[in-house]
Design an enzyme around this catalytic site. Structure first.
Site, PDB file in Angstrom:
ATOM      1  N   GLY A  51      -5.381   7.186   0.199  1.00 45.47           N
ATOM      2  CA  GLY A  51      -6.625   7.107   0.976  1.00 45.47           C
ATOM      3  C   GLY A  51      -6.898   5.646   1.305  1.00 45.47           C
ATOM      4  O   GLY A  51      -8.034   5.202   1.343  1.00 45.47           O
ATOM      5  N   GLY A  88      -6.740   4.021   3.982  1.00 51.91           N
ATOM      6  CA  GLY A  88      -7.251   3.686   5.324  1.00 51.91           C
ATOM      7  C   GLY A  88      -6.199   2.943   6.128  1.00 51.91           C
ATOM      8  O   GLY A  88      -5.012   3.298   6.123  1.00 51.91           O
ATOM      9  N   ASP A  91      -2.281   7.710   3.827  1.00 53.10           N
ATOM     10  CA  ASP A  91      -3.549   8.246   4.354  1.00 53.10           C
ATOM     11  C   ASP A  91      -3.205   9.365   5.328  1.00 53.10           C
ATOM     12  O   ASP A  91      -2.031   9.704   5.513  1.00 53.10           O
ATOM     13  CB  ASP A  91      -4.369   7.132   5.031  1.00 53.10           C
ATOM     14  CG  ASP A  91      -5.878   7.413   4.990  1.00 53.10           C
ATOM     15  OD1 ASP A  91      -6.311   8.381   5.653  1.00 53.10           O
ATOM     16  OD2 ASP A  91      -6.619   6.686   4.314  1.00 53.10           O
ATOM     17  N   GLN A  92      -4.221   9.929   5.940  1.00 58.35           N
ATOM     18  CA  GLN A  92      -3.984  11.027   6.877  1.00 58.35           C
ATOM     19  C   GLN A  92      -3.147  10.514   8.068  1.00 58.35           C
ATOM     20  O   GLN A  92      -3.326   9.372   8.494  1.00 58.35           O
ATOM     21  CB  GLN A  92      -5.312  11.568   7.379  1.00 58.35           C
ATOM     22  CG  GLN A  92      -6.204  12.065   6.240  1.00 58.35           C
ATOM     23  CD  GLN A  92      -7.502  12.619   6.747  1.00 58.35           C
ATOM     24  OE1 GLN A  92      -7.620  13.792   7.052  1.00 58.35           O
ATOM     25  NE2 GLN A  92      -8.494  11.754   6.852  1.00 58.35           N
ATOM     26  N   LYS A 136      -9.073   3.768  -4.411  1.00 61.67           N
ATOM     27  CA  LYS A 136     -10.283   2.956  -4.277  1.00 61.67           C
ATOM     28  C   LYS A 136     -11.262   3.634  -3.321  1.00 61.67           C
ATOM     29  O   LYS A 136     -10.932   3.915  -2.172  1.00 61.67           O
ATOM     30  CB  LYS A 136      -9.944   1.557  -3.760  1.00 61.67           C
ATOM     31  CG  LYS A 136     -11.206   0.737  -3.511  1.00 61.67           C
ATOM     32  CD  LYS A 136     -10.901  -0.658  -3.031  1.00 61.67           C
ATOM     33  CE  LYS A 136     -12.160  -1.354  -2.561  1.00 61.67           C
ATOM     34  NZ  LYS A 136     -12.633  -0.898  -1.262  1.00 61.67           N
ATOM     35  N   HIS A 167     -14.959   9.410  -5.137  1.00 64.19           N
ATOM     36  CA  HIS A 167     -16.402   9.678  -4.978  1.00 64.19           C
ATOM     37  C   HIS A 167     -16.710  10.491  -3.705  1.00 64.19           C
ATOM     38  O   HIS A 167     -17.818  10.975  -3.542  1.00 64.19           O
ATOM     39  CB  HIS A 167     -17.254   8.394  -5.073  1.00 64.19           C
ATOM     40  CG  HIS A 167     -17.184   7.496  -3.871  1.00 64.19           C
ATOM     41  ND1 HIS A 167     -18.074   6.460  -3.688  1.00 64.19           N
ATOM     42  CD2 HIS A 167     -16.342   7.459  -2.808  1.00 64.19           C
ATOM     43  CE1 HIS A 167     -17.779   5.839  -2.564  1.00 64.19           C
ATOM     44  NE2 HIS A 167     -16.744   6.418  -2.021  1.00 64.19           N
TER      45      HIS A 167
HETATM   46  C1  LIG Z   1     -13.931   6.165   1.858  1.00 64.86           C
HETATM   47  S1  LIG Z   1     -12.365   5.914   2.603  1.00 64.86           S
HETATM   48  C2  LIG Z   1     -11.665   4.706   1.485  1.00 64.86           C
HETATM   49  C3  LIG Z   1     -10.739   3.794   2.180  1.00 64.86           C
HETATM   50  C4  LIG Z   1     -10.101   2.686   1.322  1.00 64.86           C
HETATM   51  N1  LIG Z   1      -9.528   3.182   0.088  1.00 64.86           N
HETATM   52  C5  LIG Z   1     -11.099   1.596   1.035  1.00 64.86           C
HETATM   53  O1  LIG Z   1     -11.471   1.376  -0.094  1.00 64.86           O
HETATM   54  O2  LIG Z   1     -11.498   0.925   1.984  1.00 64.86           O
HETATM   55  C6  LIG Z   1     -11.485   7.412   2.173  1.00 64.86           C
HETATM   56  C7  LIG Z   1     -10.106   7.514   2.804  1.00 64.86           C
HETATM   57  O3  LIG Z   1      -9.486   8.755   2.389  1.00 64.86           O
HETATM   58  C8  LIG Z   1      -8.708   9.225   3.463  1.00 64.86           C
HETATM   59  N2  LIG Z   1      -8.417  10.666   3.306  1.00 64.86           N
HETATM   60  C9  LIG Z   1      -9.263  11.705   3.482  1.00 64.86           C
HETATM   61  N3  LIG Z   1      -8.631  12.874   3.249  1.00 64.86           N
HETATM   62  C10 LIG Z   1      -7.344  12.565   2.940  1.00 64.86           C
HETATM   63  C11 LIG Z   1      -6.202  13.351   2.590  1.00 64.86           C
HETATM   64  N4  LIG Z   1      -6.291  14.684   2.537  1.00 64.86           N
HETATM   65  N5  LIG Z   1      -5.045  12.711   2.320  1.00 64.86           N
HETATM   66  C12 LIG Z   1      -4.951  11.361   2.388  1.00 64.86           C
HETATM   67  N6  LIG Z   1      -6.011  10.548   2.693  1.00 64.86           N
HETATM   68  C13 LIG Z   1      -7.202  11.160   2.962  1.00 64.86           C
HETATM   69  C14 LIG Z   1      -9.591   8.941   4.673  1.00 64.86           C
HETATM   70  O4  LIG Z   1      -8.848   8.962   5.885  1.00 64.86           O
HETATM   71  C15 LIG Z   1     -10.138   7.552   4.324  1.00 64.86           C
HETATM   72  O5  LIG Z   1      -9.302   6.536   4.848  1.00 64.86           O
END
Ligand SMILES: C[S@@+](CC[C@H](N)C(=O)[O-])C[C@H]1O[C@@H](n2cnc3c(N)ncnc32)[C@H](O)[C@@H]1O
Length: 364
Positions: free
Chosen positions: A207, A209, A230-231, A264, A268
Protein backbone atom coordinates in the site's frame (compact mmCIF):
# COMPACT_ATOMS: atom_id res chain seq x y z
CA UNK A 1 -11.10 20.58 31.45
CA UNK A 2 -11.46 18.87 34.83
CA UNK A 3 -14.74 19.35 36.70
CA UNK A 4 -14.50 20.01 40.42
CA UNK A 5 -16.82 17.94 42.58
CA UNK A 6 -16.75 20.31 45.52
CA UNK A 7 -17.43 23.62 43.71
CA UNK A 8 -20.75 25.41 43.94
CA UNK A 9 -23.55 24.38 41.61
CA UNK A 10 -23.26 27.70 39.75
CA UNK A 11 -19.54 27.46 39.17
CA UNK A 12 -19.94 23.90 37.94
CA UNK A 13 -22.62 25.12 35.55
CA UNK A 14 -20.36 27.89 34.23
CA UNK A 15 -17.50 25.46 33.75
CA UNK A 16 -19.81 23.09 31.93
CA UNK A 17 -20.99 25.90 29.67
CA UNK A 18 -17.41 26.93 28.84
CA UNK A 19 -16.50 23.31 28.16
CA UNK A 20 -19.44 22.86 25.80
CA UNK A 21 -18.94 26.18 24.00
CA UNK A 22 -15.24 25.47 23.58
CA UNK A 23 -16.02 22.20 21.83
CA UNK A 24 -18.77 23.78 19.74
CA UNK A 25 -16.44 26.52 18.49
CA UNK A 26 -13.33 24.37 17.99
CA UNK A 27 -14.11 24.51 14.28
CA UNK A 28 -13.46 28.27 14.23
CA UNK A 29 -9.80 27.69 15.13
CA UNK A 30 -9.57 25.03 12.42
CA UNK A 31 -11.12 27.32 9.81
CA UNK A 32 -8.97 30.32 10.83
CA UNK A 33 -5.94 28.09 10.29
CA UNK A 34 -7.28 27.12 6.86
CA UNK A 35 -7.77 30.82 6.01
CA UNK A 36 -4.18 31.57 7.06
CA UNK A 37 -2.99 28.72 4.84
CA UNK A 38 -5.08 29.91 1.86
CA UNK A 39 -3.92 33.51 2.28
CA UNK A 40 -0.28 32.37 2.39
CA UNK A 41 0.55 34.20 5.64
CA UNK A 42 3.38 31.79 6.52
CA UNK A 43 4.96 32.19 3.07
CA UNK A 44 4.73 35.99 3.30
CA UNK A 45 6.50 36.11 6.69
CA UNK A 46 9.05 33.52 5.59
CA UNK A 47 9.85 35.42 2.37
CA UNK A 48 10.11 38.71 4.27
CA UNK A 49 12.92 37.21 6.35
CA UNK A 50 11.97 38.99 9.57
CA UNK A 51 8.83 39.64 11.65
CA UNK A 52 6.11 41.53 9.75
CA UNK A 53 3.82 44.26 10.99
CA UNK A 54 0.13 44.07 10.24
CA UNK A 55 0.33 46.68 7.49
CA UNK A 56 3.36 44.99 5.88
CA UNK A 57 1.53 41.69 5.95
CA UNK A 58 -1.70 43.14 4.55
CA UNK A 59 0.18 44.82 1.73
CA UNK A 60 2.25 41.73 0.93
CA UNK A 61 -0.93 39.61 0.82
CA UNK A 62 -2.57 42.32 -1.35
CA UNK A 63 -5.59 42.48 0.96
CA UNK A 64 -8.28 45.05 0.51
CA UNK A 65 -7.42 48.00 2.86
CA UNK A 66 -10.77 47.56 4.63
CA UNK A 67 -9.69 44.09 5.75
CA UNK A 68 -6.54 45.05 7.69
CA UNK A 69 -8.35 45.04 11.02
CA UNK A 70 -9.99 41.74 10.21
CA UNK A 71 -6.57 40.26 9.55
CA UNK A 72 -5.53 41.54 12.98
CA UNK A 73 -8.36 39.58 14.61
CA UNK A 74 -7.52 36.37 12.74
CA UNK A 75 -3.88 36.79 13.77
CA UNK A 76 -4.90 37.39 17.39
CA UNK A 77 -6.66 33.99 17.54
CA UNK A 78 -3.91 32.21 15.59
CA UNK A 79 -1.22 33.76 17.81
CA UNK A 80 -3.16 32.66 20.89
CA UNK A 81 -3.30 29.16 19.36
CA UNK A 82 0.49 29.07 18.90
CA UNK A 83 0.74 29.64 15.15
CA UNK A 84 2.40 33.06 15.30
CA UNK A 85 4.49 34.94 17.84
CA UNK A 86 4.33 38.68 18.51
CA UNK A 87 7.35 40.95 18.91
CA UNK A 88 7.49 44.70 19.37
CA UNK A 89 9.35 46.61 16.66
CA UNK A 90 10.19 50.29 16.30
CA UNK A 91 7.89 52.28 14.03
CA UNK A 92 9.11 53.71 10.72
CA UNK A 93 11.68 56.52 10.84
CA UNK A 94 10.34 59.65 12.48
CA UNK A 95 7.49 57.67 13.97
CA UNK A 96 8.04 57.11 17.68
CA UNK A 97 5.25 54.57 18.08
CA UNK A 98 6.18 50.97 18.48
CA UNK A 99 4.35 48.36 16.46
CA UNK A 100 3.54 44.68 16.81
CA UNK A 101 5.22 42.36 14.34
CA UNK A 102 4.34 38.73 13.70
CA UNK A 103 6.84 35.91 13.28
CA UNK A 104 6.50 32.22 12.54
CA UNK A 105 6.43 29.50 15.19
CA UNK A 106 7.30 25.81 14.62
CA UNK A 107 3.66 24.90 13.73
CA UNK A 108 3.25 27.72 11.17
CA UNK A 109 6.65 26.84 9.63
CA UNK A 110 4.87 23.64 8.54
CA UNK A 111 2.78 25.84 6.20
CA UNK A 112 5.74 27.24 4.23
CA UNK A 113 5.21 26.01 0.69
CA UNK A 114 7.91 24.14 -1.18
CA UNK A 115 9.57 22.82 1.99
CA UNK A 116 9.76 19.03 2.45
CA UNK A 117 7.94 19.47 5.77
CA UNK A 118 5.04 21.49 4.29
CA UNK A 119 1.68 20.17 5.57
CA UNK A 120 -0.63 22.63 3.78
CA UNK A 121 -2.23 19.86 1.75
CA UNK A 122 -3.21 18.07 4.97
CA UNK A 123 -5.00 21.26 6.09
CA UNK A 124 -6.63 21.56 2.67
CA UNK A 125 -7.69 17.89 2.53
CA UNK A 126 -8.92 17.49 6.11
CA UNK A 127 -10.92 20.73 5.94
CA UNK A 128 -12.20 20.23 2.39
CA UNK A 129 -15.98 20.76 2.14
CA UNK A 130 -16.43 17.06 1.19
CA UNK A 131 -14.81 15.99 4.50
CA UNK A 132 -16.93 18.42 6.52
CA UNK A 133 -20.35 18.24 4.85
CA UNK A 134 -20.78 14.50 5.50
CA UNK A 135 -21.12 15.13 9.25
CA UNK A 136 -24.61 16.58 8.65
CA UNK A 137 -25.73 13.02 7.78
CA UNK A 138 -24.49 11.34 10.96
CA UNK A 139 -27.97 10.83 12.46
CA UNK A 140 -29.21 9.22 9.25
CA UNK A 141 -26.07 7.03 9.22
CA UNK A 142 -26.66 5.81 12.78
CA UNK A 143 -30.22 4.84 11.94
CA UNK A 144 -29.47 2.91 8.76
CA UNK A 145 -28.93 -0.84 8.61
CA UNK A 146 -26.26 -0.57 5.90
CA UNK A 147 -22.55 -1.24 6.19
CA UNK A 148 -21.29 1.93 4.59
CA UNK A 149 -19.15 4.87 5.57
CA UNK A 150 -20.62 8.16 6.71
CA UNK A 151 -19.10 9.63 3.55
CA UNK A 152 -21.04 7.15 1.40
CA UNK A 153 -24.24 7.68 3.37
CA UNK A 154 -23.94 11.42 2.78
CA UNK A 155 -22.80 11.44 -0.84
CA UNK A 156 -24.00 8.13 -2.30
CA UNK A 157 -20.44 7.09 -3.25
CA UNK A 158 -17.38 5.82 -1.42
CA UNK A 159 -14.51 8.20 -0.80
CA UNK A 160 -12.32 6.12 -3.16
CA UNK A 161 -14.95 6.35 -5.97
CA UNK A 162 -15.27 10.06 -5.29
CA UNK A 163 -11.49 10.45 -5.73
CA UNK A 164 -11.13 8.13 -8.69
CA UNK A 165 -14.14 9.15 -10.78
CA UNK A 166 -12.05 11.82 -12.43
CA UNK A 167 -8.38 10.95 -12.42
CA UNK A 168 -7.60 14.53 -13.46
CA UNK A 169 -9.59 15.91 -10.56
CA UNK A 170 -7.99 18.38 -8.20
CA UNK A 171 -9.48 16.38 -5.30
CA UNK A 172 -7.45 13.31 -6.25
CA UNK A 173 -4.22 15.26 -6.50
CA UNK A 174 -5.09 17.03 -3.23
CA UNK A 175 -5.42 13.62 -1.51
CA UNK A 176 -2.20 12.36 -3.08
CA UNK A 177 -0.39 15.56 -2.03
CA UNK A 178 -1.71 15.14 1.52
CA UNK A 179 -0.42 11.54 1.67
CA UNK A 180 2.91 12.56 0.15
CA UNK A 181 3.40 15.47 2.54
CA UNK A 182 2.75 13.21 5.53
CA UNK A 183 5.28 10.75 4.10
CA UNK A 184 7.95 13.42 3.63
CA UNK A 185 7.85 14.02 7.38
CA UNK A 186 8.75 10.33 7.60
CA UNK A 187 12.37 11.16 6.68
CA UNK A 188 13.00 12.33 10.24
CA UNK A 189 11.47 9.13 11.60
CA UNK A 190 13.75 7.07 9.36
CA UNK A 191 16.84 8.93 10.45
CA UNK A 192 15.96 8.37 14.10
CA UNK A 193 15.08 4.69 13.58
CA UNK A 194 17.70 3.48 11.09
CA UNK A 195 18.27 0.36 13.19
CA UNK A 196 14.82 -0.94 12.19
CA UNK A 197 15.98 -1.36 8.56
CA UNK A 198 19.61 -2.32 9.17
CA UNK A 199 20.56 -5.86 8.15
CA UNK A 200 17.63 -6.24 5.73
CA UNK A 201 18.31 -7.16 2.11
CA UNK A 202 14.82 -6.57 0.74
CA UNK A 203 11.66 -4.73 1.70
CA UNK A 204 8.16 -4.51 0.26
CA UNK A 205 6.16 -1.36 1.01
CA UNK A 206 2.58 -2.65 0.91
CA UNK A 207 0.00 0.00 0.00
CA UNK A 208 3.03 2.17 -0.70
CA UNK A 209 1.13 4.53 -3.04
CA UNK A 210 3.39 6.19 -5.57
CA UNK A 211 6.50 5.31 -3.55
CA UNK A 212 7.11 8.46 -1.48
CA UNK A 213 8.14 6.52 1.61
CA UNK A 214 10.07 3.83 -0.28
CA UNK A 215 12.11 6.49 -2.09
CA UNK A 216 13.13 7.98 1.27
CA UNK A 217 14.16 4.51 2.51
CA UNK A 218 15.99 3.92 -0.77
CA UNK A 219 17.95 7.19 -0.32
CA UNK A 220 19.19 6.09 3.10
CA UNK A 221 19.66 2.40 2.22
CA UNK A 222 20.56 2.38 -1.51
CA UNK A 223 21.55 -1.32 -1.38
CA UNK A 224 18.20 -2.46 0.03
CA UNK A 225 16.03 -4.02 -2.69
CA UNK A 226 12.75 -2.12 -2.36
CA UNK A 227 9.38 -2.95 -3.90
CA UNK A 228 6.42 -0.59 -3.85
CA UNK A 229 3.33 -2.77 -3.93
CA UNK A 230 -0.03 -1.10 -4.58
CA UNK A 231 -3.11 -1.41 -6.75
CA UNK A 232 -2.31 -1.71 -10.49
CA UNK A 233 -4.01 1.62 -11.26
CA UNK A 234 -1.70 3.36 -8.73
CA UNK A 235 1.68 1.87 -9.72
CA UNK A 236 0.98 0.68 -13.30
CA UNK A 237 2.78 3.56 -15.02
CA UNK A 238 5.63 4.00 -12.57
CA UNK A 239 9.19 2.95 -13.26
CA UNK A 240 11.94 2.51 -10.72
CA UNK A 241 15.57 1.48 -10.95
CA UNK A 242 17.74 -1.51 -10.12
CA UNK A 243 16.86 -1.50 -6.42
CA UNK A 244 13.46 0.19 -6.53
CA UNK A 245 10.64 -1.48 -8.32
CA UNK A 246 6.86 -1.05 -8.58
CA UNK A 247 4.50 -4.03 -8.52
CA UNK A 248 0.74 -3.91 -8.96
CA UNK A 249 -1.52 -6.39 -7.16
CA UNK A 250 -3.98 -6.99 -4.38
CA UNK A 251 -2.67 -7.27 -0.80
CA UNK A 252 -5.77 -9.30 0.12
CA UNK A 253 -4.65 -12.02 -2.33
CA UNK A 254 -0.87 -12.14 -1.90
CA UNK A 255 2.13 -9.94 -1.17
CA UNK A 256 5.52 -10.20 -2.94
CA UNK A 257 8.19 -11.96 -0.92
CA UNK A 258 10.80 -9.85 0.97
CA UNK A 259 12.84 -9.84 4.21
CA UNK A 260 10.49 -7.21 5.62
CA UNK A 261 7.01 -5.90 4.91
CA UNK A 262 6.23 -2.24 5.59
CA UNK A 263 2.61 -1.26 6.27
CA UNK A 264 2.53 2.49 6.75
CA UNK A 265 -0.85 4.17 7.23
CA UNK A 266 -2.49 1.05 5.74
CA UNK A 267 -4.06 -1.10 8.48
CA UNK A 268 -5.99 1.84 9.92
CA UNK A 269 -7.98 1.92 6.65
CA UNK A 270 -9.38 -1.55 7.35
CA UNK A 271 -11.47 -3.41 9.94
CA UNK A 272 -10.02 -6.24 12.05
CA UNK A 273 -11.04 -9.04 9.70
CA UNK A 274 -9.47 -7.33 6.68
CA UNK A 275 -6.37 -6.31 8.66
CA UNK A 276 -5.94 -9.91 9.83
CA UNK A 277 -5.92 -11.03 6.20
CA UNK A 278 -3.28 -8.41 5.28
CA UNK A 279 -1.12 -9.42 8.26
CA UNK A 280 -1.39 -13.14 7.43
CA UNK A 281 -0.36 -12.41 3.83
CA UNK A 282 2.53 -10.30 5.18
CA UNK A 283 3.64 -13.24 7.34
CA UNK A 284 3.60 -15.46 4.27
CA UNK A 285 5.65 -12.87 2.33
CA UNK A 286 8.50 -12.94 4.91
CA UNK A 287 8.29 -16.70 5.62
CA UNK A 288 11.48 -17.55 3.65
CA UNK A 289 13.48 -15.57 6.25
CA UNK A 290 12.35 -17.75 9.14
CA UNK A 291 12.64 -15.93 12.47
CA UNK A 292 14.69 -13.09 10.89
CA UNK A 293 11.87 -11.63 8.82
CA UNK A 294 9.73 -8.82 10.18
CA UNK A 295 6.67 -6.73 9.53
CA UNK A 296 6.98 -3.01 10.23
CA UNK A 297 3.68 -1.25 10.93
CA UNK A 298 3.38 2.51 11.18
CA UNK A 299 0.07 3.62 12.62
CA UNK A 300 -1.42 5.19 15.71
CA UNK A 301 -1.48 3.29 19.00
CA UNK A 302 -4.18 5.01 21.05
CA UNK A 303 -3.19 5.68 24.65
CA UNK A 304 -6.17 6.87 26.68
CA UNK A 305 -4.08 6.91 29.87
CA UNK A 306 -1.58 9.44 28.51
CA UNK A 307 -1.11 12.63 30.55
CA UNK A 308 -1.13 14.46 27.23
CA UNK A 309 -4.88 14.84 26.72
CA UNK A 310 -4.36 16.85 23.51
CA UNK A 311 -2.39 13.99 21.98
CA UNK A 312 -5.01 11.41 22.93
CA UNK A 313 -7.71 13.69 21.51
CA UNK A 314 -5.83 13.84 18.19
CA UNK A 315 -5.55 10.03 18.12
CA UNK A 316 -9.28 9.67 18.87
CA UNK A 317 -10.10 12.31 16.22
CA UNK A 318 -8.12 10.26 13.70
CA UNK A 319 -10.07 7.16 14.74
CA UNK A 320 -13.35 8.88 13.82
CA UNK A 321 -11.86 10.12 10.55
CA UNK A 322 -10.91 6.53 9.63
CA UNK A 323 -14.32 5.26 10.73
CA UNK A 324 -16.37 7.82 8.86
CA UNK A 325 -14.30 7.85 5.66
CA UNK A 326 -13.25 4.18 5.37
CA UNK A 327 -14.91 2.10 8.15
CA UNK A 328 -11.33 1.71 9.38
CA UNK A 329 -10.02 2.23 12.90
CA UNK A 330 -7.12 3.41 15.00
CA UNK A 331 -6.18 0.78 17.59
CA UNK A 332 -5.10 0.65 21.22
CA UNK A 333 -2.01 -1.34 22.26
CA UNK A 334 -4.30 -4.16 23.41
CA UNK A 335 -6.09 -4.21 20.03
CA UNK A 336 -2.75 -4.30 18.17
CA UNK A 337 -1.56 -7.13 20.38
CA UNK A 338 -4.68 -9.20 19.69
CA UNK A 339 -4.47 -8.62 15.94
CA UNK A 340 -0.75 -9.46 15.83
CA UNK A 341 -1.10 -12.69 17.83
CA UNK A 342 -4.28 -13.72 15.96
CA UNK A 343 -2.30 -13.42 12.70
CA UNK A 344 0.19 -15.97 14.08
CA UNK A 345 3.14 -13.73 14.99
CA UNK A 346 5.11 -14.51 18.16
CA UNK A 347 6.24 -11.09 19.43
CA UNK A 348 6.18 -7.37 18.76
CA UNK A 349 7.73 -4.12 19.92
CA UNK A 350 6.03 -0.70 19.89
CA UNK A 351 8.13 2.48 19.64
CA UNK A 352 6.35 5.86 19.73
CA UNK A 353 7.45 8.04 16.78
CA UNK A 354 6.76 11.53 15.42
CA UNK A 355 4.70 12.49 18.43
CA UNK A 356 1.40 10.75 17.82
CA UNK A 357 2.14 7.62 15.76
CA UNK A 358 3.93 4.39 16.61
CA UNK A 359 6.33 2.09 14.84
CA UNK A 360 5.39 -1.53 15.55
CA UNK A 361 7.95 -4.22 14.73
CA UNK A 362 6.28 -7.61 14.43
CA UNK A 363 8.22 -10.90 14.46
CA UNK A 364 7.21 -14.39 13.23
C1 LIG B 1 -3.68 5.61 3.16
S1 LIG B 1 -2.79 5.12 1.73
C2 LIG B 1 -1.16 4.92 2.43
C3 LIG B 1 -0.10 5.22 1.44
C4 LIG B 1 1.35 5.12 1.94
N1 LIG B 1 1.62 3.88 2.64
C5 LIG B 1 1.70 6.29 2.80
O1 LIG B 1 1.96 6.15 3.98
O2 LIG B 1 1.74 7.40 2.27
C6 LIG B 1 -3.34 3.43 1.50
C7 LIG B 1 -2.79 2.79 0.23
O3 LIG B 1 -3.29 1.43 0.15
C8 LIG B 1 -3.50 1.14 -1.22
N2 LIG B 1 -4.41 -0.02 -1.37
C9 LIG B 1 -5.74 -0.05 -1.17
N3 LIG B 1 -6.23 -1.29 -1.42
C10 LIG B 1 -5.17 -2.05 -1.80
C11 LIG B 1 -5.03 -3.42 -2.17
N4 LIG B 1 -6.10 -4.22 -2.21
N5 LIG B 1 -3.80 -3.88 -2.49
C12 LIG B 1 -2.72 -3.07 -2.47
N6 LIG B 1 -2.78 -1.75 -2.10
C13 LIG B 1 -4.00 -1.25 -1.76
C14 LIG B 1 -4.11 2.43 -1.75
O4 LIG B 1 -4.02 2.50 -3.17
C15 LIG B 1 -3.25 3.48 -1.04
O5 LIG B 1 -2.12 3.83 -1.83
Amino acid sequence: MAFSTNGSEESELYHAQIHLYKHVYNFVSSMALKSAMELGIADAIHNHGKPMTLSELASSLKLHPSKVNILHRFLRLLTHNGFFAKTIVKGKEGDEEEEIAYSLTPPSKLLISGKPTCLSSIVKGALHPSSLDMWSSSKKWFNEDKEQTLFECATGESFWDFLNKDSESSTLSMFQDAMASDSRMFKLVLQENKRVFEGLESLVDVGGGTGGVTKLIHEIFPHLKCTVFDQPQVVGNLTGNENLNFVGGDMFKSIPSADAVLLKWVLHDWNDEQSLKILKNSKEAISHKGKDGKVIIIDISIDETSDDRGLTELQLDYDLVMLTMFLGKERTKQEWEKLIYDAGFSSYKITPISGFKSLIEVYP
